[in-house]
Design an enzyme around this catalytic site. Structure first.
Site, PDB file in Angstrom:
ATOM      1  CB  VAL A  30      -1.025  -0.002   1.171  1.00  0.00           C
ATOM      2  CG1 VAL A  30      -0.380  -0.009   2.548  1.00  0.00           C
ATOM      3  CG2 VAL A  30      -1.960   1.201   1.045  1.00  0.00           C
ATOM      4  CG  ASP A  31       3.197   4.675   2.211  1.00  0.00           C
ATOM      5  OD1 ASP A  31       4.192   4.732   1.483  1.00  0.00           O
ATOM      6  OD2 ASP A  31       2.966   5.511   3.109  1.00  0.00           O
ATOM      7  N   PRO A  32       4.881   1.442   0.635  1.00  0.00           N
ATOM      8  CG  PRO A  32       6.884   0.575  -0.221  1.00  0.00           C
ATOM      9  CD  PRO A  32       6.131   0.762   1.062  1.00  0.00           C
ATOM     10  CG  ASP A  74       2.695   4.770  -2.154  1.00  0.00           C
ATOM     11  OD1 ASP A  74       2.854   3.661  -2.707  1.00  0.00           O
ATOM     12  OD2 ASP A  74       3.537   5.265  -1.381  1.00  0.00           O
ATOM     13  CB  CYS A 112      -0.047   6.662   2.876  1.00  0.00           C
ATOM     14  SG  CYS A 112      -0.893   5.075   3.102  1.00  0.00           S
TER      15      CYS A 112
END
Length: 433
Positions: A113-115, A118, A143
């Site tokens: 997700v993050d990373p 994004d 985030c």
């Protein structure tokens, strides 16, 4: 803590899956007796078994601590096996790029997700702006993985839905970003001192602190000439004051010490060089905080001022603080977490006019999975399937910034309700910072 949605996705797609875990019981719980799934006990120091597992399978997903990934990647290169991780690419991982190309494999990192999400949602907008002849002047990418508002009920307003030590460790990083053409360097001790304040729709006032080295993404996102490039982490209000106070107090240091026979109060007193009596007042005075400030209230709630004996003979103050947080700040089973994300661009259009583009994600846990597990594991799971289906042809060390990776992954995630809501054409007055 994030593997379950990936396991379910891969097994539901008829992909044979072996889960190697230090705790056999956890692996078996993920498999749930499904025919295509296999669980086995393994620890990362068993290199012989690791090489055997890599040789026997078509693709390896490493959800080990990031420090272990390169060891796995080297064996994947030797055995010609593709690899996926959700972690940041380290310099040592980058160094394997040519070897991976020569072996004809892809090592796809930063696909969580993050990373991960994004990068993909940012690149979808960046590529479209560039295709229309526009130029990006400012980009903020923010985030946070957080407890849902109803669960933000302790002084930290935070509960752990993923690696607790990883969360705290990230707070010791330094940071670099670009602001109005100037490179800003933030040493680790100052990371939490000047957070941004952003009102996130549906959640409320949030704090944002800078995330690692934002400058690295100028080239990766093809943003040459950009004036502001800032990647940041969302937290609920007061988090930055509390974490800054813990840092100034020396309670997240990695220095090894002897704690035998000591209480938390005595250890804090030793950090200050004072006698333990009235330690709360002494901490408040030393840190120039009021006795009822969020930071002092949070430290007292955590247990740093009490007379309880420390259950650790040797270790660091980081270990002590992390262990207390583990005891008191885990997200309970069945409680909701959330992932929030925001991209904000200031764009100069081809005709010279300017617009702000903003995209937002507000994702809550489902009945079966936490939000952080879904948003980390599902992008990686979809990439795994695409590699196995030979829909990704790149070789070498990559992150998901190319269109032939991000478009199909984002399209599949949208079907599962994970998607950013984009707003184009906002006035320049809407820009962040």
């Amino acid at each position: 803590m994030v593997a379950k949605p990936m396991v379910d996705f891969l097994l539901n797609n008829n992909i044979e899956l072996t889960i190697a875990s230090r705790t056999m019981e956890k692996a078996e719980k993920l498999v749930k007796g499904r025919e295509k799934g296999k669980a086995l006990a393994w620890t990362s120091n068993d290199k012989e078994m690791l090489e055997k597992l890599i040789a026997e399978n078509d693709l390896i997903v490493s959800l080990l601590p990031y420090t272990e990934h390169v060891e796995v990647a080297k064996l994947c290169v030797q055995n010609g096996k593709n690899m996926v991780t959700t972690s940041y690419v380290s310099e040592n991982m980058k160094a394997l790029d040519k070897a991976a190309q020569k072996a004809g494999i892809i090592i796809l990192n930063e696909i969580g997700v993050d990373p991960g999400f994004d990068h993909m949602t940012a690149m979808r907008i960046i590529d479209k702006v560039h295709e229309e002849g526009g130029n990006i002047l400012e980009f903020y990418s923010l985030c946070g993985a957080l407890a849902a508002p109803e669960e933000a009920d302790n002084p930290f307003r935070y509960k752990f839905s993923w690696s607790p030590r990883g969360v705290i460790m990230a707070g010791n990083n330094s940071a670099r970003y670009l602001k109005d053409g100037e490179i800003i360097e933030i040493p680790g001790e100052d990371l939490f001192k000047n957070p941004l304040h952003i009102d996130f729709p549906g959640v409320g006032e949030m704090e944002v602190y800078p995330n690692r080295n934002s400058l690295a993404y100028i080239d990766l996102y093809d943003l040459n000439g950009i004036k502001t490039m800032y990647r940041g982490t969302f937290r609920h209000k007061d988090w930055c004051e509390i974490m800054d106070a813990l840092k100034r107090l020396g309670m997240v240091s990695y220095d090894q010490k002897n704690f035998g026979g000591k209480t938390y109060k005595k250890i804090v007193a030793e950090e200050l060089g004072v006698y333990p009596a009235n330690i709360k007042e002494k901490v408040a005075e030393r840190l120039s905080l009021s006795i009822d400030s969020p930071a002092i209230v949070a430290m007292e709630w955590l247990g740093l001022f009490n007379n309880n004996p420390v259950q650790l003979n040797e270790g660091s103050t980081f270990d002590l603080t992390a262990n207390l947080m583990l005891q008191k700040m885990m997200l309970p089973d069945g409680a909701r977490d959330m992932v929030i994300m925001m991209h904000s661009f200031l764009v100069e259009n081809a005709d010279g006019t300017k617009q702000v583009i903003r995209s937002k994600l507000l994702d809550y846990a489902t009945k079966t999975d936490t939000s952080i597990a879904r948003t980390v594991a599902l992008p990686a799971a979809m990439a795994v399937k695409m590699i196995l289906d030979e829909k990704i042809s790149e070789t070498g060390v990559h992150i998901p910034t190319s269109k032939n990776i991000y478009e199909p992954v984002l399209d599949e995630l949208e079907k599962l309700g994970i998607a950013m809501k984009e707003e184009w054409g906002l006035p320049e007055s809407e820009k962040l910072g």
